[in-house]
Design an enzyme around this catalytic site. Structure first.
Site, PDB file in Angstrom:
ATOM      1  N   CYS A 175     -30.958  34.263  65.494  1.00 18.48           N
ATOM      2  CA  CYS A 175     -30.207  32.855  65.501  1.00 18.48           C
ATOM      3  C   CYS A 175     -28.548  32.960  65.152  1.00 18.48           C
ATOM      4  CB  CYS A 175     -30.812  31.949  64.575  1.00 18.48           C
ATOM      5  SG  CYS A 175     -30.515  32.487  62.670  1.00 18.48           S
ATOM      6  N   HIS A 200     -42.308  28.553  60.466  1.00 19.75           N
ATOM      7  CA  HIS A 200     -41.621  28.614  62.075  1.00 19.75           C
ATOM      8  C   HIS A 200     -42.903  28.265  62.754  1.00 19.75           C
ATOM      9  CE1 HIS A 200     -38.604  31.496  60.630  1.00 19.75           C
ATOM     10  NE2 HIS A 200     -37.879  30.700  61.378  1.00 19.75           N
ATOM     11  N   HIS A 202     -40.203  43.177  49.747  1.00 23.09           N
ATOM     12  CA  HIS A 202     -41.462  43.719  50.218  1.00 23.09           C
ATOM     13  C   HIS A 202     -42.799  42.811  50.434  1.00 23.09           C
ATOM     14  CE1 HIS A 202     -42.554  43.938  45.994  1.00 23.09           C
ATOM     15  NE2 HIS A 202     -43.431  44.497  46.296  1.00 23.09           N
ATOM     16  N   VAL A 216     -41.782  40.616  56.976  1.00 21.70           N
ATOM     17  CA  VAL A 216     -41.217  41.568  57.352  1.00 21.70           C
ATOM     18  C   VAL A 216     -41.549  42.698  56.308  1.00 21.70           C
ATOM     19  CG1 VAL A 216     -39.124  42.855  58.110  1.00 21.70           C
ATOM     20  CG2 VAL A 216     -39.666  40.475  58.709  1.00 21.70           C
ATOM     21  N   LYS A 221     -26.270  35.558  57.676  1.00 23.59           N
ATOM     22  CA  LYS A 221     -26.427  36.859  58.548  1.00 23.59           C
ATOM     23  C   LYS A 221     -25.436  37.651  59.242  1.00 23.59           C
ATOM     24  CE  LYS A 221     -30.837  37.474  57.347  1.00 23.59           C
ATOM     25  NZ  LYS A 221     -31.344  38.634  56.466  1.00 23.59           N
TER      26      LYS A 221
HETATM   27  P1  GDP Z   1     -36.142  27.919  65.813  1.00 25.10           P
HETATM   28  O1  GDP Z   1     -36.600  28.987  66.502  1.00 25.10           O
HETATM   29  O2  GDP Z   1     -35.199  28.347  64.777  1.00 25.10           O
HETATM   30  O3  GDP Z   1     -35.821  26.555  66.588  1.00 25.10           O
HETATM   31  O4  GDP Z   1     -37.308  27.492  64.507  1.00 25.10           O
HETATM   32  P2  GDP Z   1     -38.865  27.276  64.718  1.00 25.10           P
HETATM   33  O5  GDP Z   1     -39.794  28.294  65.146  1.00 25.10           O
HETATM   34  O6  GDP Z   1     -39.261  26.406  63.527  1.00 25.10           O
HETATM   35  O7  GDP Z   1     -39.112  26.096  65.838  1.00 25.10           O
HETATM   36  C1  GDP Z   1     -39.093  26.557  67.141  1.00 25.10           C
HETATM   37  C2  GDP Z   1     -39.259  25.565  68.296  1.00 25.10           C
HETATM   38  O8  GDP Z   1     -40.757  25.085  67.948  1.00 25.10           O
HETATM   39  C3  GDP Z   1     -38.455  24.175  68.113  1.00 25.10           C
HETATM   40  O9  GDP Z   1     -38.400  23.309  69.221  1.00 25.10           O
HETATM   41  C4  GDP Z   1     -39.447  23.162  67.245  1.00 25.10           C
HETATM   42  O10 GDP Z   1     -39.306  21.925  67.336  1.00 25.10           O
HETATM   43  C5  GDP Z   1     -40.790  23.545  67.855  1.00 25.10           C
HETATM   44  N1  GDP Z   1     -42.091  23.527  67.214  1.00 25.10           N
HETATM   45  C6  GDP Z   1     -43.040  22.579  67.735  1.00 25.10           C
HETATM   46  N2  GDP Z   1     -43.946  22.398  66.818  1.00 25.10           N
HETATM   47  C7  GDP Z   1     -43.516  22.866  65.685  1.00 25.10           C
HETATM   48  C8  GDP Z   1     -44.013  23.093  64.503  1.00 25.10           C
HETATM   49  O11 GDP Z   1     -45.202  22.553  64.043  1.00 25.10           O
HETATM   50  N3  GDP Z   1     -43.484  23.527  63.291  1.00 25.10           N
HETATM   51  C9  GDP Z   1     -42.125  24.204  63.498  1.00 25.10           C
HETATM   52  N4  GDP Z   1     -41.533  24.850  62.835  1.00 25.10           N
HETATM   53  N5  GDP Z   1     -41.497  24.171  64.811  1.00 25.10           N
HETATM   54  C10 GDP Z   1     -42.180  23.674  66.057  1.00 25.10           C
END
Ligand code: GDP
Length: 315
Positions: free
Chosen positions: A110, A180, A12, A16, A141
């Site tokens: 994913c 992310h 919690h 999410v 998952k």
């Molecule tokens: P994914 O959806 O599992 O790939 O996870 P992320 O949300 O971490 O990354 C999504 C995409 O955003 C990938 O192509 C990363 O390289 C890009 N990205 C660009 N800038 C960033 C950053 O500052 N942090 C993260 N985590 N991803 C980034």
């Protein structure tokens, strides 16, 4: 679902789980059960068994997970695999043994193969190799989904699984190494604006495409599914639209008011080229998202300003 039913929200404090608690409380559900990690270690089978035997919740929403962005997933496959499998096994089994009426297991987009058809239908599960940067999390998952389906098939349990797309909102992780992309870029844009930097560094090529859903929309979808969905087949939850990482970065800079340039760190991985869920199944049931991406980012930025990450430098 009765408003007085006892609902256990596992996880919690997370992105999410906290949205679920907000939404359930707003909707008048007044018998929520939550436990901080210090009170209940979901990784401990004995502790989880005792908790379920004592509390006997009617409904369980499983929003507890070790989560992270592309770097964390890639760097710590052991923890992502082991911790997630352990906590979900403990909770799902104990829920069944304690006679839980309905359980909602939250997966992730994913779980689908790296080269799944786009938008990704639920039927793409286990039809091809996974994206290597998040394989460990995805395998955990998938094991959770299969366990829920097994309980449904073998024991008639009402254990359902929803696959949310990339989520964002209040209580997200804004740590630049483990977050992310959306919270990472929000923070980077804010830091760049306040420090007067000329450039904001974005990882990868900017070409990958991702779909983003505000977590309050996901919470609303969870309630909707608990009331209206009772099949062991997985169901996608998303907004049905994606943007490129470049478009996302530009939108975030606009909302935050950072007027400098974007720079690209191509030593960082792009990950899967596109991740857009086919949401026709949930749409057909009658659920749709309500928060547009720009509004959701603006709301999240407001929250961020009121709740600066603890490790951020004072301005
Ligand atoms: P994914 O959806 O599992 O790939 O996870 P992320 O949300 O971490 O990354 C999504 C995409 O955003 C990938 O192509 C990363 O390289 C890009 N990205 C660009 N800038 C960033 C950053 O500052 N942090 C993260 N985590 N991803 C980034």
């Amino acid at each position: 679902m009765e408003k007085s039913e006892k609902i256990f929200v596992a996880g919690h404090r997370g992105l999410v789980g906290s949205a679920l608690v907000r939404t359930l409380e707003r909707d008048g559900f007044d018998h929520l059960v939550t436990r901080a990690r210090s009170q209940l270690d979901l990784g401990s089978e004995a502790a989880v068994d005792l908790f379920f035997a004592q509390e006997k919740p009617a409904i369980v929403i499983f929003a507890a997970a070790k989560v992270g962005g592309i770097k964390a997933n890639n760097d710590q496959p052991v923890e992502f695999l082991l911790d997630n499998i352990q906590i979900q096994n403990n909770v799902i089994r104990a829920a069944h043994e304690a006679g839980v009426r309905k359980l909602l297991f939250l997966g992730s987009s994913c779980i689908y193969p790296k080269h799944a058809p786009q938008p990704i239908p639920e039927s793409a599960l286990l039809t091809g190799p996974l994206e290597p940067t998040n394989e460990a999390y995805a395998i955990a998952k998938i094991a959770g989904i299969k366990l829920c389906q097994a309980y449904a098939r073998e024991y008639g349990a009402h254990f359902i699984s929803a696959m949310p797309t990339n989520l964002y909102g209040p209580n997200d992780n804004f740590d630049l190494l483990s977050s992310h992309v959306l919270p990472a870029l929000l923070r980077k844009a804010h830091d760049a604006k306040t420090s007067g930097a000329r450039e904001l560094m974005v990882w990868g090529s900017g070409k990958p495409r991702r779909e983003f859903l505000h977590v309050d929309d996901l919470a609303a979808a969870c309630l909707f599914l608990l009331e209206r969905y009772d099949s062991p087949e997985i169901i996608n939850v998303g907004c049905g639209e994606d943007v490129s990482i470049r478009e996302l970065a530009e939108l975030i800079c606009d909302v935050v008011g950072f007027k400098g340039e974007l720079a690209w760190d191509t030593t960082k991985p792009d990950g899967t080229p596109r991740k857009l869920l086919d949401v026709s199944k949930v749409h057909d049931l009658g659920w749709r998202h309500t928060i547009a991406l720009r509004d959701g980012i603006a709301r999240t930025y407001e929250w961020f300003l009121k709740n600066p990450p603890r490790d951020s430098k004072p301005e």
